[in-house]
Scaffold this active site. Structure first.
Site, mmCIF file in Angstrom:
data_model
loop_
_atom_site.group_PDB
_atom_site.id
_atom_site.type_symbol
_atom_site.label_atom_id
_atom_site.label_comp_id
_atom_site.label_asym_id
_atom_site.label_seq_id
_atom_site.Cartn_x
_atom_site.Cartn_y
_atom_site.Cartn_z
ATOM 1 N N GLU A 52 65.302 57.096 2.941
ATOM 2 C CA GLU A 52 64.112 57.826 3.591
ATOM 3 C C GLU A 52 64.453 59.391 3.701
ATOM 4 O O GLU A 52 65.716 59.603 3.806
ATOM 5 C CB GLU A 52 63.812 57.202 5.204
ATOM 6 C CG GLU A 52 63.221 55.942 5.191
ATOM 7 C CD GLU A 52 62.940 55.432 6.718
ATOM 8 O OE1 GLU A 52 63.582 56.156 7.674
ATOM 9 O OE2 GLU A 52 62.495 54.585 7.039
ATOM 10 N N ARG B 231 64.203 63.873 17.600
ATOM 11 C CA ARG B 231 63.883 62.551 18.007
ATOM 12 C C ARG B 231 62.823 62.265 19.006
ATOM 13 O O ARG B 231 62.894 62.916 19.772
ATOM 14 C CB ARG B 231 65.211 61.732 18.234
ATOM 15 C CG ARG B 231 65.218 60.193 18.085
ATOM 16 C CD ARG B 231 65.720 59.762 16.698
ATOM 17 N NE ARG B 231 65.560 58.439 16.653
ATOM 18 C CZ ARG B 231 66.712 57.958 16.137
ATOM 19 N NH1 ARG B 231 67.935 58.810 16.179
ATOM 20 N NH2 ARG B 231 66.916 56.768 16.192
ATOM 21 N N LYS C 88 73.569 58.869 7.140
ATOM 22 C CA LYS C 88 73.090 59.938 6.756
ATOM 23 C C LYS C 88 73.561 60.785 5.593
ATOM 24 O O LYS C 88 74.852 60.596 5.494
ATOM 25 C CB LYS C 88 72.712 61.048 7.762
ATOM 26 C CG LYS C 88 74.088 61.268 8.704
ATOM 27 C CD LYS C 88 73.839 62.077 9.958
ATOM 28 C CE LYS C 88 75.013 62.407 10.613
ATOM 29 N NZ LYS C 88 74.873 62.937 11.969
ATOM 30 N N ARG D 277 65.869 62.472 23.010
ATOM 31 C CA ARG D 277 67.170 61.649 23.143
ATOM 32 C C ARG D 277 67.646 61.644 24.491
ATOM 33 O O ARG D 277 68.585 61.086 24.866
ATOM 34 C CB ARG D 277 67.900 62.293 22.233
ATOM 35 C CG ARG D 277 68.164 61.322 20.913
ATOM 36 C CD ARG D 277 68.893 62.236 19.892
ATOM 37 N NE ARG D 277 70.272 61.918 19.827
ATOM 38 C CZ ARG D 277 71.252 62.121 18.897
ATOM 39 N NH1 ARG D 277 70.557 62.661 17.746
ATOM 40 N NH2 ARG D 277 72.255 62.300 19.238
ATOM 41 N N GLU E 239 60.621 60.873 14.016
ATOM 42 C CA GLU E 239 61.076 62.357 14.055
ATOM 43 C C GLU E 239 59.977 63.500 14.346
ATOM 44 O O GLU E 239 58.899 63.315 13.466
ATOM 45 C CB GLU E 239 61.795 62.487 12.869
ATOM 46 C CG GLU E 239 62.788 64.212 12.806
ATOM 47 C CD GLU E 239 64.004 63.947 13.666
ATOM 48 O OE1 GLU E 239 64.435 63.090 14.266
ATOM 49 O OE2 GLU E 239 64.841 65.032 13.644
ATOM 50 N N ARG F 127 75.941 54.081 17.411
ATOM 51 C CA ARG F 127 76.041 54.902 16.002
ATOM 52 C C ARG F 127 76.978 53.854 15.235
ATOM 53 O O ARG F 127 78.048 53.936 14.747
ATOM 54 C CB ARG F 127 77.054 55.947 16.140
ATOM 55 C CG ARG F 127 76.889 57.044 14.809
ATOM 56 C CD ARG F 127 77.771 58.395 15.123
ATOM 57 N NE ARG F 127 77.241 59.360 16.260
ATOM 58 C CZ ARG F 127 76.417 60.053 15.922
ATOM 59 N NH1 ARG F 127 75.958 60.278 14.679
ATOM 60 N NH2 ARG F 127 76.010 60.913 16.944
ATOM 61 N N LYS G 71 65.174 62.598 5.695
ATOM 62 C CA LYS G 71 65.914 63.151 6.699
ATOM 63 C C LYS G 71 65.311 64.269 7.111
ATOM 64 O O LYS G 71 65.407 65.264 6.627
ATOM 65 C CB LYS G 71 67.268 63.319 6.651
ATOM 66 C CG LYS G 71 67.978 63.461 8.001
ATOM 67 C CD LYS G 71 69.442 63.752 7.841
ATOM 68 C CE LYS G 71 70.402 63.687 9.305
ATOM 69 N NZ LYS G 71 70.009 64.504 10.212
HETATM 70 P P1 ATP Z 1 72.699 66.165 12.216
HETATM 71 O O1 ATP Z 1 73.397 66.890 13.196
HETATM 72 O O2 ATP Z 1 73.556 65.889 11.019
HETATM 73 O O3 ATP Z 1 71.348 66.440 11.967
HETATM 74 P P2 ATP Z 1 72.264 64.684 14.375
HETATM 75 O O4 ATP Z 1 73.340 64.865 14.981
HETATM 76 O O5 ATP Z 1 70.942 65.327 14.765
HETATM 77 O O6 ATP Z 1 72.429 64.705 12.807
HETATM 78 P P3 ATP Z 1 72.584 61.928 13.795
HETATM 79 O O7 ATP Z 1 72.177 60.696 14.426
HETATM 80 O O8 ATP Z 1 73.788 62.291 13.530
HETATM 81 O O9 ATP Z 1 71.804 63.126 14.478
HETATM 82 O O10 ATP Z 1 71.674 62.063 12.510
HETATM 83 C C1 ATP Z 1 70.165 61.316 12.502
HETATM 84 C C2 ATP Z 1 69.168 62.183 13.010
HETATM 85 O O11 ATP Z 1 68.349 62.389 12.169
HETATM 86 C C3 ATP Z 1 68.305 61.207 13.927
HETATM 87 O O12 ATP Z 1 68.818 60.956 15.357
HETATM 88 C C4 ATP Z 1 67.153 61.625 13.738
HETATM 89 O O13 ATP Z 1 66.769 62.449 14.616
HETATM 90 C C5 ATP Z 1 66.883 62.560 12.561
HETATM 91 N N1 ATP Z 1 66.260 61.806 11.349
HETATM 92 C C6 ATP Z 1 65.279 62.563 10.644
HETATM 93 N N2 ATP Z 1 64.627 61.633 9.751
HETATM 94 C C7 ATP Z 1 65.033 60.549 10.029
HETATM 95 C C8 ATP Z 1 64.884 59.162 9.494
HETATM 96 N N3 ATP Z 1 63.993 58.910 8.380
HETATM 97 N N4 ATP Z 1 65.159 57.960 9.960
HETATM 98 C C9 ATP Z 1 66.085 58.154 11.016
HETATM 99 N N5 ATP Z 1 66.502 59.432 11.623
HETATM 100 C C10 ATP Z 1 66.083 60.356 11.149
#
Ligand code: ATP
Length: 583
Positions: A271, A278, A446, A293, A323, A440, A273
């Site tokens: 998907e 969130r 990712k 969150r 998101e 996690r 990103k």
């Molecule tokens: P990063 O700092 O690498 O951007 P993060 O710290 O925000 O990541 P992670 O859990 O590490 O949070 O990365 C996943 C985050 O990406 C999710 O918490 C969500 O907010 C966001 N996201 C964006 N698109 C998607 C998707 N298609 N599916 C799930 N999460 C997604």
């Protein structure tokens, strides 16, 4: 329960830094708490008065606590400030000044933990005229009947920094020890050789029990409820509730597409990103709630999203994961998270901001649908339900872009398309994995261009000089190891002097000032709460900071108001990144 029992517990907990000792001390206390009717005393162990899902905070400033202390002890505020400068901890000042008060020992037995909870909860309710005076009276009432040790912890609770080193992990483990079934007595005890500690029963059983308690907590965000149900052996009764927020599932990093397929199996779903924040969308008979969150309900700030949800999702009740991303209303280009983050906290002119910074919701998961809990169902099945109930409405609310493939080449093409369209990368997801709130776990991974940044929490800051006097302009940041924050560097670049140019020193100073817990000349210590993203050039080993590492050329790139301190970069992740960069 007498508040003195809590104060005694706090003292014991702060006398050790070892997690297992803390667990043991806490478990013994929980055994006493089992007999109490009101289990909400457990919130006080984390310096709180409500469950974690509740947004109300004690939020008492240093100044107000000083005023209350003055009223309770009869000492002038100037004297209290003087002592505070010397001792650097208002808790210690409260202890000192209360011990020199004559009647202190006479009245000290009066205070109960229930009374502390009641008064602190009232503090949150006050609004409008005369609020300050009322708050001071309530706090002074507690301090007047407190013993010196009690006063120390009351002051620290008010300022939001108990300094006893109790985090989620220790509390969870203590609940396991205090409440686990009798035939599987889990006792943290000294290992046979005396080398460290080990649990006094079957490791596998302990692991399972810890998981059960953690899962119940991730689902309810309420330690009193978890404790109560664990005591009754009824943890299974804790299920997701559309009224309350829960912790979202998180995703570790994959090295590349091969790694993603190796870990998730073939085929898997990819998907986009999206780079936003969130949002968990809850709907039931009572209406629609939008949780971040950090478990805050932001439905008031996002009336546009509430409208899109009503118009484009057909179901009686649900919990949907998504998101939210912002875009420029004229060019329709997606905007970086930093630009739209102001919508999360905005209390006024909301409609204006809706027009200026519109939001698109990209839906990617569903946890609950028309009375049915879906978290144990495979991702692909959950997604089928989403497809059935969501009407795609571009720039408002739609399903996240996705493909299902077993081909690295196809996945890579999809990834390139995502980057070209201005997104962060892709998420790879296992088609048959359940949803695990709060972990996690690696049911999804990712994949994005190699970044050099960490999410860290500000633990100290320093006032600037000259043009920058009055602002906190240098920030000591820390990473997480278990329940502790370990310093890793100082950041002073990346912010602007003029607010119109972007995120400014002034804005960050405003956020930090109410969190100050200790002052030492120009340097202040703050309650670890503000999470920021810090980019850097490389990581070095360093004895200067407790983490054992230092960041070279760190730069402040984002204020992460959506992020909890429990979600920041861990020491293990930093070590891994250091190894990767140096191999
Ligand atoms: P990063 O700092 O690498 O951007 P993060 O710290 O925000 O990541 P992670 O859990 O590490 O949070 O990365 C996943 C985050 O990406 C999710 O918490 C969500 O907010 C966001 N996201 C964006 N698109 C998607 C998707 N298609 N599916 C799930 N999460 C997604």
């Amino acid at each position: 329960m007498k508040y003195s029992q809590l104060a005694e517990l706090y003292e014991k907990l702060s006398s050790t830094t070892k997690s297992l000792e803390k667990t043991d001390i806490l478990a013994k206390f929980l055994n006493k708490l089992k007999k109490e009717q009101d289990k909400s005393i457990i919130y006080l162990l984390k310096g709180k008065i409500f469950p974690d899902y509740d947004e109300s905070e004690i939020g008492i400033s240093l100044q107000l606590t000083i005023k209350a202390l003055s009223k309770a002890t009869g000492y002038q505020e100037t004297k209290i400030v003087e002592e505070f400068k010397l001792l650097g901890d208002l808790g210690k000042v409260a202890e000192l000044l209360t011990s020199s008060k004559e009647q202190s020992t006479l009245s000290s037995t009066k205070l109960t933990a229930e009374k502390v909870l009641i008064n602190l909860r009232k503090l949150v309710e006050f609004e409008g005229k005369g609020t300050v005076e009322k708050k001071i009276s309530l706090i002074a009432e507690l301090l007047t009947s407190a013993s010196p040790t009690e006063a120390k912890y009351l002051a620290r609770t008010l300022l939001g920094n108990l300094r006893i080193g109790i985090g989620e992990g220790v509390l969870r483990d203590a609940i396991v020890v205090a409440c686990c079934p009798k035939d599987n007595k889990a006792i943290p005890s000294k290992g046979r050789e005396g080398s460290g500690f080990s649990w006094g029963c079957d490791e596998e059983k302990v692991k399972q029990l810890k998981e059960q308690v953690q899962e119940a907590y991730n689902t309810s965000n309420d330690f009193a409820l978890v404790f109560e149900k664990a005591c009754q052996g009824k943890l299974k009764e804790i299920v997701i509730d559309t009224e309350k927020p829960l912790k979202v599932m998180l995703y570790p990093k994959a090295d590349d597409f091969q790694d993603a397929f190796d870990r998730l199996g073939k085929p898997c779903i990819f998907e986009y990103k999206y780079d936003g924040f969130r949002m968990l969308i809850h709907k039931n008979n009572n209406g629609i709630k939008l949780f971040t969150r950090r478990l805050d309900n932001v439905a008031k700030q996002f009336p546009d999203v509430v409208k899109y949800v009503k118009e484009n999702i057909k179901a009686e009740s649900f919990i949907i994961d998504s998101e939210a991303i912002g875009y420029d209303p004229k060019t329709k280009k997606f905007l970086p998270f930093q630009t739209i983050s102001q919508r999360i906290k905005r209390k006024y002119d909301i409609e204006k901001l809706v027009k200026k910074l519109p939001i698109e919701i990209n839906v990617f998961d569903i946890l609950y649908y028309n009375g049915e809990n879906l978290i144990k169902k495979p991702f692909e099945k959950r997604h089928e339900i989403l497809k059935k109930i969501i009407k795609n409405d571009k720039y408002h609310l739609k399903l996240a872009e996705q493909i299902k493939t077993s081909s690295e080449k196809e996945a890579e093409e999809f990834y390139n398309k995502a980057l070209e369209e201005g997104h962060e990368g892709v998420m790879a997801k296992s088609i048959d994995a359940p949803y695990k709130p709060g972990s996690r776990i690696g049911y999804g991974l990712k994949i994005k261009p190699q970044d050099q940044d960490f999410d860290l929490v500000i633990v100290k800051a320093e006032y600037g000089t000259g043009k920058r006097a009055g602002w906190l302009t240098s920030y000591t940041v820390a990473c997480l190891q278990q329940d502790q924050f370990l310093e890793i560097g100082k950041v002073s670049t990346g912010l602007k002097e003029k607010p119109e140019e972007g995120l400014s020193f002034e804005e960050v100073t405003k956020k930090l000032k109410p969190l100050i817990t200790k002052e030492n000349g120009r340097e202040v210590e703050v309650k670890p709460k503000i999470v920021i993203t810090v980019t850097y050039q490389n990581i070095q080993k360093s004895p200067t900071y407790k983490s054992g590492f230092a960041l070279r050329f760190p730069r402040f790139t984002r204020l992460r108001l959506d992020r909890n301190t429990e979600d920041i970069t861990t020491l293990a992740e930093i070590e891994k990144e250091y190894q990767r960069a140096n191999n």
